[in-house]
Design an enzyme around this catalytic site. Structure first.
Site, mmCIF file in Angstrom:
data_model
loop_
_atom_site.group_PDB
_atom_site.id
_atom_site.type_symbol
_atom_site.label_atom_id
_atom_site.label_comp_id
_atom_site.label_asym_id
_atom_site.label_seq_id
_atom_site.Cartn_x
_atom_site.Cartn_y
_atom_site.Cartn_z
ATOM 1 N N ARG A 40 16.188 39.427 7.376
ATOM 2 C CA ARG A 40 15.971 39.611 5.932
ATOM 3 C C ARG A 40 14.512 39.951 5.630
ATOM 4 N NH1 ARG A 40 17.927 34.241 3.864
ATOM 5 N NH2 ARG A 40 17.328 34.978 1.801
ATOM 6 N N ARG B 260 15.303 25.293 2.109
ATOM 7 C CA ARG B 260 15.974 25.552 0.812
ATOM 8 C C ARG B 260 17.380 24.956 0.793
ATOM 9 N NH1 ARG B 260 15.694 31.323 -1.762
ATOM 10 N NH2 ARG B 260 16.392 32.067 0.273
ATOM 11 N N ARG C 179 16.228 46.695 -4.761
ATOM 12 C CA ARG C 179 15.719 46.429 -3.416
ATOM 13 C C ARG C 179 15.540 47.698 -2.615
ATOM 14 N NH1 ARG C 179 17.859 40.705 -3.241
ATOM 15 N NH2 ARG C 179 17.274 39.778 -1.269
ATOM 16 N N ARG D 147 22.276 27.821 2.368
ATOM 17 C CA ARG D 147 22.913 29.136 2.374
ATOM 18 C C ARG D 147 23.114 29.598 3.816
ATOM 19 N NH1 ARG D 147 19.358 32.822 -1.627
ATOM 20 N NH2 ARG D 147 19.833 34.277 0.042
ATOM 21 N N LYS E 204 11.552 33.796 -6.254
ATOM 22 C CA LYS E 204 12.006 34.576 -7.410
ATOM 23 C C LYS E 204 13.017 33.799 -8.259
ATOM 24 C CE LYS E 204 13.551 37.957 -4.808
ATOM 25 N NZ LYS E 204 13.196 37.515 -3.448
HETATM 26 P P1 AMP Z 1 19.090 36.920 -2.455
HETATM 27 O O1 AMP Z 1 19.794 35.749 -3.061
HETATM 28 O O2 AMP Z 1 18.383 37.778 -3.476
HETATM 29 O O3 AMP Z 1 18.196 36.547 -1.301
HETATM 30 O O4 AMP Z 1 20.231 37.850 -1.834
HETATM 31 C C1 AMP Z 1 21.070 37.387 -0.793
HETATM 32 C C2 AMP Z 1 21.735 38.582 -0.101
HETATM 33 O O5 AMP Z 1 22.541 39.295 -1.049
HETATM 34 C C3 AMP Z 1 20.777 39.624 0.448
HETATM 35 O O6 AMP Z 1 20.309 39.289 1.752
HETATM 36 C C4 AMP Z 1 21.649 40.866 0.455
HETATM 37 O O7 AMP Z 1 22.578 40.834 1.519
HETATM 38 C C5 AMP Z 1 22.435 40.690 -0.830
HETATM 39 N N1 AMP Z 1 21.740 41.307 -2.004
HETATM 40 C C6 AMP Z 1 21.254 40.651 -3.104
HETATM 41 N N2 AMP Z 1 20.695 41.510 -3.973
HETATM 42 C C7 AMP Z 1 20.823 42.743 -3.416
HETATM 43 C C8 AMP Z 1 20.434 44.055 -3.804
HETATM 44 N N3 AMP Z 1 19.783 44.285 -4.963
HETATM 45 N N4 AMP Z 1 20.734 45.089 -2.973
HETATM 46 C C9 AMP Z 1 21.400 44.881 -1.818
HETATM 47 N N5 AMP Z 1 21.777 43.672 -1.375
HETATM 48 C C10 AMP Z 1 21.504 42.610 -2.157
#
Ligand code: AMP
Length: 217
Positions: free
Chosen positions: A172, A128, A89, A161, A14
């Site tokens: 996740r 990554r 989400r 990360r 994404k």
């Molecule tokens: P991402 O970079 O989108 O993979 O997000 C990394 C982490 O941030 C996720 O595993 C969640 O802990 C948190 N996170 C990001 N976006 C959201 C969201 N829309 N709702 C809840 N947690 C989020």
């Protein structure tokens, strides 16, 4: 105001695809994951609250996310076009986004779900690397930096990360299946879902989405 979403499991690409789309379209990129990582780095109240959830691979509470997105749109203004990445989400976030957009007289124009087989997701996440400074995303095999550990875009240092490690990734992926997957059905029922094969290169995925966006213009 126009609004589209990029939906898909962790590792679907994404953020990588969004970065390519914003370079060639008028959409601005709103990644809640990037915003949270910045908040953690800066030690803001949101960052302090979010950190433990992120480290476990759990979702940050809906109210925190919705407030953060609302503030961002209010700050940047309702004019123009928004591309949300990693948000919503949950069903509650999806409903909150509808309300937020309705408040600006807008609605969701389209949802692109990036479809990728599970084994590809896992190898993408394992390899990554992300720039600490500008957030650019690389991969040790598929998209390596020219100099090991140095961002091609800004010269910053790249890192893995903390939630990209094996223990957290399994959670996740499960959280995606349990809490986010249902949004695919929700948007399909509304007739605004586009399923995009995203197992290939980021540019190929970008082109598929850009074609749909161009047809709307
Ligand atoms: P991402 O970079 O989108 O993979 O997000 C990394 C982490 O941030 C996720 O595993 C969640 O802990 C948190 N996170 C990001 N976006 C959201 C969201 N829309 N709702 C809840 N947690 C989020």
């Amino acid at each position: 105001m126009k609004a589209i979403l990029l939906l898909g499991a962790p590792g679907a690409g994404k953020g990588t695809v969004a970065a390519r789309l914003v370079a060639t379209t008028p959409y601005r990129h709103v990644s809640t994951g990037d915003m949270l990582r910045e908040a953690v780095k800066a030690g803001t109240p949101i960052g302090l609250e979010a950190r433990a959830y992120m480290e476990r691979g759990d979702l940050v509470p809906d109210a925190v996310i919705l407030r953060m997105v609302r503030e961002r749109i209010e700050r940047e203004g309702p004019a123009g076009a928004y591309m949300f990445d990693g948000f919503p989400r949950t069903r509650a976030q999806a409903d909150g986004l509808d309300d937020l957009l309705a408040g600006f007289g807008a609605k969701l124009n389209g949802v692109f779900v990036l479809v990728v087989p599970r084994e590809v997701l896992i190898s993408r996440i394992a390899g990554r690397r992300v720039c600490r400074t500008c957030g650019a995303v690389f991969h040790v095999v598929n998209l390596p930096t020219k100099v090991d550990g140095v961002c091609d875009r800004c010269g910053g240092v790249t890192y893995q990360r903390p939630d990209d490690t094996e223990a957290t990734v399994a959670n996740r992926l499960e959280v995606y299946e349990r809490q986010t997957r249902e949004l695919v059905d929700l948007y399909r029922a509304r007739g605004i879902l586009f399923e995009v094969d995203a197992a290939g290169s980021p540019d190929a995925t970008r082109d598929r989405i850009a074609q749909v966006l161009a047809a709307w213009a």
